[in-house]
Write an enzyme that holds these catalytic residues in place. Structure first.
Site, PDB file in Angstrom:
ATOM      1  N   GLY A   1      -9.543   4.182  -4.819  1.00 18.83           N
ATOM      2  CA  GLY A   1      -9.703   4.291  -6.269  1.00 18.83           C
ATOM      3  C   GLY A   1     -10.649   3.211  -6.775  1.00 18.83           C
ATOM      4  O   GLY A   1     -11.877   3.344  -6.696  1.00 18.83           O
ATOM      5  N   GLY A   2     -10.087   2.137  -7.269  1.00 17.86           N
ATOM      6  CA  GLY A   2     -10.854   1.055  -7.906  1.00 17.86           C
ATOM      7  C   GLY A   2     -12.074   0.605  -7.117  1.00 17.86           C
ATOM      8  O   GLY A   2     -13.166   0.447  -7.678  1.00 17.86           O
TER       9      GLY A   2
ATOM     10  N   GLU B   1      -0.021   7.959  -0.340  1.00 17.80           N
ATOM     11  CA  GLU B   1      -0.291   6.921  -1.331  1.00 17.80           C
ATOM     12  C   GLU B   1       1.013   6.478  -1.987  1.00 17.80           C
ATOM     13  O   GLU B   1       1.473   7.115  -2.961  1.00 17.80           O
ATOM     14  CB  GLU B   1      -1.222   7.465  -2.418  1.00 17.80           C
ATOM     15  CG  GLU B   1      -2.534   7.987  -1.909  1.00 17.80           C
ATOM     16  CD  GLU B   1      -3.583   8.008  -3.019  1.00 17.80           C
ATOM     17  OE1 GLU B   1      -4.540   7.247  -2.900  1.00 17.80           O
ATOM     18  OE2 GLU B   1      -3.418   8.754  -3.993  1.00 17.80           O
TER      19      GLU B   1
ATOM     20  N   GLU C   1      -0.913  10.181 -10.300  1.00 16.32           N
ATOM     21  CA  GLU C   1      -1.165  10.100 -11.744  1.00 16.32           C
ATOM     22  C   GLU C   1      -1.021  11.482 -12.397  1.00 16.32           C
ATOM     23  O   GLU C   1      -0.578  11.590 -13.535  1.00 16.32           O
ATOM     24  CB  GLU C   1      -2.560   9.497 -11.990  1.00 16.32           C
ATOM     25  CG  GLU C   1      -2.556   8.001 -11.688  1.00 16.32           C
ATOM     26  CD  GLU C   1      -3.879   7.453 -11.180  1.00 16.32           C
ATOM     27  OE1 GLU C   1      -4.924   8.108 -11.323  1.00 16.32           O
ATOM     28  OE2 GLU C   1      -3.854   6.342 -10.619  1.00 16.32           O
TER      29      GLU C   1
ATOM     30  N   SER D   1      -4.760   0.498  -3.266  1.00 17.49           N
ATOM     31  CA  SER D   1      -5.337  -0.853  -3.209  1.00 17.49           C
ATOM     32  C   SER D   1      -6.108  -1.141  -1.923  1.00 17.49           C
ATOM     33  O   SER D   1      -6.089  -2.266  -1.424  1.00 17.49           O
ATOM     34  CB  SER D   1      -4.243  -1.908  -3.440  1.00 17.49           C
ATOM     35  OG  SER D   1      -3.667  -1.748  -4.724  1.00 17.49           O
TER      36      SER D   1
ATOM     37  N   GLY E   1      -3.497   0.925  -7.484  1.00 17.60           N
ATOM     38  CA  GLY E   1      -4.041   0.148  -8.598  1.00 17.60           C
ATOM     39  C   GLY E   1      -3.322  -1.156  -8.873  1.00 17.60           C
ATOM     40  O   GLY E   1      -3.498  -1.760  -9.931  1.00 17.60           O
TER      41      GLY E   1
ATOM     42  N   HIS F   1      -2.266  14.189  -7.070  1.00 17.61           N
ATOM     43  CA  HIS F   1      -2.324  12.729  -7.168  1.00 17.61           C
ATOM     44  C   HIS F   1      -1.134  12.230  -8.001  1.00 17.61           C
ATOM     45  O   HIS F   1      -0.708  12.898  -8.942  1.00 17.61           O
ATOM     46  CB  HIS F   1      -3.648  12.303  -7.806  1.00 17.61           C
ATOM     47  CG  HIS F   1      -3.875  10.835  -7.735  1.00 17.61           C
ATOM     48  ND1 HIS F   1      -3.281   9.962  -8.603  1.00 17.61           N
ATOM     49  CD2 HIS F   1      -4.589  10.081  -6.867  1.00 17.61           C
ATOM     50  CE1 HIS F   1      -3.642   8.719  -8.276  1.00 17.61           C
ATOM     51  NE2 HIS F   1      -4.430   8.776  -7.221  1.00 17.61           N
TER      52      HIS F   1
ATOM     53  N   ASN G   1     -12.162   8.164  -5.110  1.00 20.15           N
ATOM     54  CA  ASN G   1     -11.581   8.857  -6.258  1.00 20.15           C
ATOM     55  C   ASN G   1     -11.932   8.055  -7.510  1.00 20.15           C
ATOM     56  O   ASN G   1     -11.343   7.012  -7.757  1.00 20.15           O
ATOM     57  CB  ASN G   1     -10.054   8.947  -6.066  1.00 20.15           C
ATOM     58  CG  ASN G   1      -9.343   9.477  -7.295  1.00 20.15           C
ATOM     59  OD1 ASN G   1      -9.969  10.017  -8.199  1.00 20.15           O
ATOM     60  ND2 ASN G   1      -8.019   9.313  -7.327  1.00 20.15           N
ATOM     61  N   TRP G   2     -12.882   8.568  -8.257  1.00 19.71           N
ATOM     62  CA  TRP G   2     -13.361   7.815  -9.421  1.00 19.71           C
ATOM     63  C   TRP G   2     -12.419   7.880 -10.616  1.00 19.71           C
ATOM     64  O   TRP G   2     -12.608   7.180 -11.596  1.00 19.71           O
ATOM     65  CB  TRP G   2     -14.739   8.336  -9.845  1.00 19.71           C
ATOM     66  CG  TRP G   2     -15.852   7.990  -8.918  1.00 19.71           C
ATOM     67  CD1 TRP G   2     -15.759   7.402  -7.682  1.00 19.71           C
ATOM     68  CD2 TRP G   2     -17.247   8.207  -9.148  1.00 19.71           C
ATOM     69  NE1 TRP G   2     -16.998   7.244  -7.136  1.00 19.71           N
ATOM     70  CE2 TRP G   2     -17.941   7.731  -8.020  1.00 19.71           C
ATOM     71  CE3 TRP G   2     -17.974   8.766 -10.191  1.00 19.71           C
ATOM     72  CZ2 TRP G   2     -19.331   7.790  -7.909  1.00 19.71           C
ATOM     73  CZ3 TRP G   2     -19.359   8.827 -10.084  1.00 19.71           C
ATOM     74  CH2 TRP G   2     -20.022   8.342  -8.954  1.00 19.71           C
ATOM     75  N   LYS G   3     -11.464   8.794 -10.567  1.00 20.25           N
ATOM     76  CA  LYS G   3     -10.524   8.980 -11.683  1.00 20.25           C
ATOM     77  C   LYS G   3     -11.294   9.229 -12.988  1.00 20.25           C
ATOM     78  O   LYS G   3     -12.327   9.884 -12.968  1.00 20.25           O
ATOM     79  CB  LYS G   3      -9.576   7.784 -11.778  1.00 20.25           C
ATOM     80  CG  LYS G   3      -8.906   7.486 -10.432  1.00 20.25           C
ATOM     81  CD  LYS G   3      -7.786   6.506 -10.509  1.00 20.25           C
ATOM     82  CE  LYS G   3      -7.210   6.289  -9.122  1.00 20.25           C
ATOM     83  NZ  LYS G   3      -6.049   5.417  -9.111  1.00 20.25           N
TER      84      LYS G   3
HETATM   85  P1  PGA Z   1      -6.573   2.348  -5.912  1.00 21.96           P
HETATM   86  O1  PGA Z   1      -6.279   3.892  -6.165  1.00 21.96           O
HETATM   87  O2  PGA Z   1      -7.465   2.263  -4.696  1.00 21.96           O
HETATM   88  O3  PGA Z   1      -7.248   1.864  -7.156  1.00 21.96           O
HETATM   89  O4  PGA Z   1      -5.255   1.687  -5.666  1.00 21.96           O
HETATM   90  C1  PGA Z   1      -6.073   4.771  -5.088  1.00 21.96           C
HETATM   91  C2  PGA Z   1      -5.812   6.159  -5.605  1.00 21.96           C
HETATM   92  O5  PGA Z   1      -5.224   6.315  -6.673  1.00 21.96           O
HETATM   93  O6  PGA Z   1      -6.198   7.147  -4.950  1.00 21.96           O
END
Ligand code: PGA
Length: 254
Positions: A234-235, A166, A96, A213, A172, A94, A9-11
Site C-alpha cells: 500500500g503506502g 493481510e 478496507e 506495512s 497501514g 480488501h 495498491n494505490w488505494k
Molecule cells: P500498507 O497497505 O502497505 O500501507 O500497509 C497494504 C494494503 O492495504 O494492501
C-alpha cells in the site's frame, strides 16, 4: 516454481496526471527487475492512462474493486467487462472494503467468480483483525474466509488466482507481521484450504502474497520465506523509489 508477484495498491490516491508522473518515475527501475511479476493498481480513473503507459512493458495493471454484474442498471459500479479492457488483475475483498463498505465473503465470492469468468485474475484479500488475532482465532477466521471467498470458483490455471494474506492490524500501521509467522500461517491455514477446494497441485502452484506495512527495509525478509510469493504493497507503492526497491528485493529469491 511460483514467480514472485509484487503489487502496488494505490488505494484512493493519485489523479490521472499524478499517476502518469509516478508510473513514469517507476518505469526505468521496474523494467530492470527480472524474474518478478510487477503489478500496479491505480484508482479506476487512472486505469486507462496507466495501461497505455505500460503497454509494451512487462508490468501488469489491476483494479482495486469491481461489481459482479456485467452491465445494466447498477449506478456507480464498474464491471469485469469494463475492467478487462485495461486490466489483467483485480484486487477483491480488501479489508478496507470489508470494513467501510460492508463487503462480506458472499459478495466477494460473487466478484471472484465474475472476475474469473472474464479472464481477470482476482487477488483475493483475507486477514484477521487485531481482536481476532489476540483471541487466538486467526487461523480459523482466515481459513473460513478463503473457503467462502473461493467456493465454486473455477480458475483454469494456477496463475489465474492469487491470495493476499493481510492481517488487518498490520495494514497501514507500520507494524508488519513477522516473516516466519506469515510463512507458517500460509502453510497451515491457507494452502490446505485451497487444496481442499481446488486440489493439492493447484494449492502448491498458486501464489500467496503477504500485505501489511511492507517496505524496502522488511520486504526481503518476507520474500525469502518459501511460502510467501510476493507482496501487496500500500503506502510504499506511492513512492517510485520504495516500490522499485521492494520489487528488486524479490529478484533472485526463487
Ligand atoms: P500498507 O497497505 O502497505 O500501507 O500497509 C497494504 C494494503 O492495504 O494492501
Amino acid at each position: 516454481m511460483r514467480t514472485p508477484l509484487v503489487a502496488g495498491n494505490w488505494k484512493l490516491n493519485k489523479t490521472v496526471i499524478e499517476a502518469y508522473k509516478l508510473v513514469s518515475e517507476m518505469l526505468p527501475g521496474l523494467r530492470m527487475v527480472r524474474g518478478v511479476e510487477k503489478l500496479i493498481c491505480p484508482p479506476f480513473t487512472a486505469l486507462m492512462a496507466v495501461s497505455r503507459l505500460l503497454k509494451d512493458t512487462d508490468i501488469s495493471v489491476g483494479a482495486q474493486n469491481m461489481t459482479w454484474e456485467e452491465q445494466g442498471a447498477f449506478t456507480g459500479e464498474i464491471s469485469p467487462l469494463m475492467l478487462a479492457e485495461f486490466c489483467q488483475y483485480v484486487i477483491l475483498g480488501h479489508s478496507e472494503r470489508r470494513a467501510y463498505y460492508g463487503e462480506t465473503d458472499v459478495i466477494i465470492n460473487r466478484k471472484v467468480r465474475a472476475a474469473l469468468a472474464h479472464e481477470l485474475r482476482p487477488i483475493v484479500c483475507v486477514g484477521e483483525t487485531l481482536e481476532q488475532n489476540e483471541a487466538g482465532i486467526a487461523a480459523e477466521v482466515v481459513s473460513q474466509q478463503v473457503r467462502d471467498c473461493l467456493q465454486g470458483a473455477e480458475p483454469t490455471s494456477t496463475d489465474q488466482l492469487v491470495i493476499a494474506y493481510e492481517p488487518v492490524w498490520a495494514i497501514g500501521t507500520g507494524r508488519a507481521a513477522t516473516a516466519d509467522g506469515v510463512n507458517t500461517f500460509i502453510r497451515n491455514a491457507i494452502r490446505p484450504v485451497v487444496a481442499g477446494l481446488l486440489g493439492e497441485g493447484f494449492s502448491q502452484g498458486m501464489r500467496v502474497l503477504y500485505g501489511g506495512s511492507v517496505n524496502p527495509g522488511n520486504a526481503g525478509e518476507f520474500f525469502r520465506e518459501a511460502e510467501i510469493d510476493g507482496a501487496l504493497v500500500g503506502g510504499a507503492s506511492l513512492k517510485a523509489k520504495s516500490f522499485v526497491d521492494i520489487a528488486e528485493a524479490a529478484q533472485g529469491v526463487r
